[in-house]
Scaffold this motif. Structure first.
Motif, PDB file in Angstrom:
ATOM      1  N   VAL A  17       0.785  -1.171  -0.127  1.00  0.00           N
ATOM      2  CA  VAL A  17       0.189   0.123  -0.196  1.00  0.00           C
ATOM      3  C   VAL A  17       1.123   1.176   0.290  1.00  0.00           C
ATOM      4  CG1 VAL A  17      -1.362   1.196   1.306  1.00  0.00           C
ATOM      5  CG2 VAL A  17      -1.779  -1.111   0.617  1.00  0.00           C
ATOM      6  N   ARG A  18       1.780   1.254   1.528  1.00  0.00           N
ATOM      7  CA  ARG A  18       2.791   2.097   0.745  1.00  0.00           C
ATOM      8  C   ARG A  18       3.148   2.242  -1.099  1.00  0.00           C
ATOM      9  NH1 ARG A  18       3.790   0.715   5.999  1.00  0.00           N
ATOM     10  NH2 ARG A  18       6.008  -0.501   5.279  1.00  0.00           N
TER      11      ARG A  18
ATOM     12  N   THR B  32       0.981   4.027  -3.380  1.00  0.00           N
ATOM     13  CA  THR B  32       0.421   4.683  -2.924  1.00  0.00           C
ATOM     14  C   THR B  32       1.475   6.242  -2.868  1.00  0.00           C
ATOM     15  OG1 THR B  32       0.239   5.159  -0.742  1.00  0.00           O
ATOM     16  CG2 THR B  32      -1.277   4.221  -2.086  1.00  0.00           C
ATOM     17  N   SER B  33       2.666   6.187  -3.335  1.00  0.00           N
ATOM     18  CA  SER B  33       4.014   6.904  -2.941  1.00  0.00           C
ATOM     19  C   SER B  33       4.360   8.073  -4.118  1.00  0.00           C
ATOM     20  CB  SER B  33       5.113   6.570  -2.423  1.00  0.00           C
ATOM     21  OG  SER B  33       5.379   5.136  -3.475  1.00  0.00           O
ATOM     22  N   HIS B  34       3.217   7.835  -5.604  1.00  0.00           N
ATOM     23  CA  HIS B  34       3.413   8.759  -6.617  1.00  0.00           C
ATOM     24  C   HIS B  34       4.470   8.299  -7.308  1.00  0.00           C
ATOM     25  CE1 HIS B  34       0.340  11.133  -4.011  1.00  0.00           C
ATOM     26  NE2 HIS B  34       1.428  11.659  -3.558  1.00  0.00           N
TER      27      HIS B  34
ATOM     28  N   CYS C 233      -3.186   7.064  -6.807  1.00  0.00           N
ATOM     29  CA  CYS C 233      -3.850   6.198  -6.139  1.00  0.00           C
ATOM     30  C   CYS C 233      -3.856   6.764  -4.536  1.00  0.00           C
ATOM     31  CB  CYS C 233      -3.008   4.887  -6.501  1.00  0.00           C
ATOM     32  SG  CYS C 233      -3.770   3.680  -5.891  1.00  0.00           S
ATOM     33  N   ARG C 234      -5.332   5.505  -3.699  1.00  0.00           N
ATOM     34  CA  ARG C 234      -5.182   5.622  -2.664  1.00  0.00           C
ATOM     35  C   ARG C 234      -6.454   4.244  -1.912  1.00  0.00           C
ATOM     36  NH1 ARG C 234      -9.550   7.945   0.072  1.00  0.00           N
ATOM     37  NH2 ARG C 234     -11.333   8.023  -0.945  1.00  0.00           N
ATOM     38  N   ALA C 235      -6.004   4.046  -0.747  1.00  0.00           N
ATOM     39  CA  ALA C 235      -6.592   3.097  -0.125  1.00  0.00           C
ATOM     40  C   ALA C 235      -7.829   3.485  -0.083  1.00  0.00           C
ATOM     41  CB  ALA C 235      -5.934   2.822   1.154  1.00  0.00           C
TER      42      ALA C 235
ATOM     43  N   LEU D 222      -7.920  -0.545  -3.410  1.00  0.00           N
ATOM     44  CA  LEU D 222      -7.290   0.792  -3.843  1.00  0.00           C
ATOM     45  C   LEU D 222      -8.518   1.815  -4.578  1.00  0.00           C
ATOM     46  CD1 LEU D 222      -4.435  -0.779  -5.529  1.00  0.00           C
ATOM     47  CD2 LEU D 222      -4.632   0.530  -3.442  1.00  0.00           C
TER      48      LEU D 222
ATOM     49  N   ASP E 271     -10.689  11.517  -3.178  1.00  0.00           N
ATOM     50  CA  ASP E 271     -10.196  11.533  -4.301  1.00  0.00           C
ATOM     51  C   ASP E 271      -8.976  12.887  -5.082  1.00  0.00           C
ATOM     52  OD1 ASP E 271     -10.689   8.848  -3.705  1.00  0.00           O
ATOM     53  OD2 ASP E 271     -12.490   9.288  -4.830  1.00  0.00           O
TER      54      ASP E 271
ATOM     55  N   VAL F 170      -5.922  14.222  -4.376  1.00  0.00           N
ATOM     56  CA  VAL F 170      -4.508  13.386  -4.594  1.00  0.00           C
ATOM     57  C   VAL F 170      -4.194  14.063  -5.546  1.00  0.00           C
ATOM     58  CG1 VAL F 170      -3.574  11.234  -5.220  1.00  0.00           C
ATOM     59  CG2 VAL F 170      -5.784  11.384  -3.229  1.00  0.00           C
TER      60      VAL F 170
ATOM     61  N   TYR G 166       0.595  14.126  -6.561  1.00  0.00           N
ATOM     62  CA  TYR G 166       0.746  13.456  -7.384  1.00  0.00           C
ATOM     63  C   TYR G 166       0.951  14.230  -8.077  1.00  0.00           C
ATOM     64  CZ  TYR G 166       1.048   9.550 -10.539  1.00  0.00           C
ATOM     65  OH  TYR G 166       1.117   8.865 -12.187  1.00  0.00           O
TER      66      TYR G 166
END
Length: 167
Positions: free
Chosen positions: A12-13, A16-18, A40-42, A50, A101, A104, A108
């Motif tokens: 997940v990290r 979602t780390s761009h 992307c995000r959880a 996702l 959303d 983000v 991003y």
């Protein structure tokens, strides 16, 4: 029957780390199509899910593929190192973007500008590539059930088991 959630905290990290994101689907007739992801995000509404931002006008062929069978492949790649994973899901669905959303998109874009700038990609190009008005954002929700290491090298393409370290 889908396998248990494969999204470990490490995965997940990473996703979602761009990173550079591509979302692929099939049109139902076997013709592959893809669109660039814009973040992307959880998914707080599902365990192991996702939420992927895409621009609706660019994503229409992918959205038709999702409507046909719900199957997608997601590729997340770290531009500076080419560290890459592919996730597959069979339960993709499309929904409207909410405020969390759309929040983000700015971070991003800024992070990807810096990442791609470090390898010589001009900022105006990256900003144009990722530009999307908020009212054109759409979300693809999915709970991946397979993960593959895709970092270039001798182990590229290998399925990663539950809890296995990322490549």
């Amino acid at each position: 029957m889908p396998s248990p959630a494969i999204l470990t905290p490490e995965l997940v990290r990473f996703v979602t780390s761009h990173l550079s994101i591509h979302v692929a689907a099939s049109d139902g007739g076997g013709q592959a199509t893809l669109v660039r992801g814009l973040g992307c995000r959880a998914d707080p509404a599902t365990t192991g899910g996702l939420r992927l931002l895409v621009a609706r006008p660019q994503a229409e062929p992918v959205l038709r593929g999702i409507a046909a069978d719900g199957r997608i492949a997601l590729v997340f790649s770290e531009p500076e190192t080419h560290r890459t994973v592919q996730l597959k899901a069979r339960n993709a669905r499309v929904g409207p973007a909410d405020n969390d959303d759309t929040a983000v998109l700015g971070p991003y874009t800024d992070t990807l500008v810096a990442r791609l700038g470090s390898i010589g990609t001009p900022e105006p190009f990256v900003r144009a590539l990722l530009a999307c008005p908020a009212d054109e954002l759409i979300i693809i929700c999915a709970t991946p059930d397979e993960v593959f290491g895709q970092t270039p090298g001798p182990q590229a393409g290998e399925r990663l088991g539950a809890g296995q370290a990322l490549p």
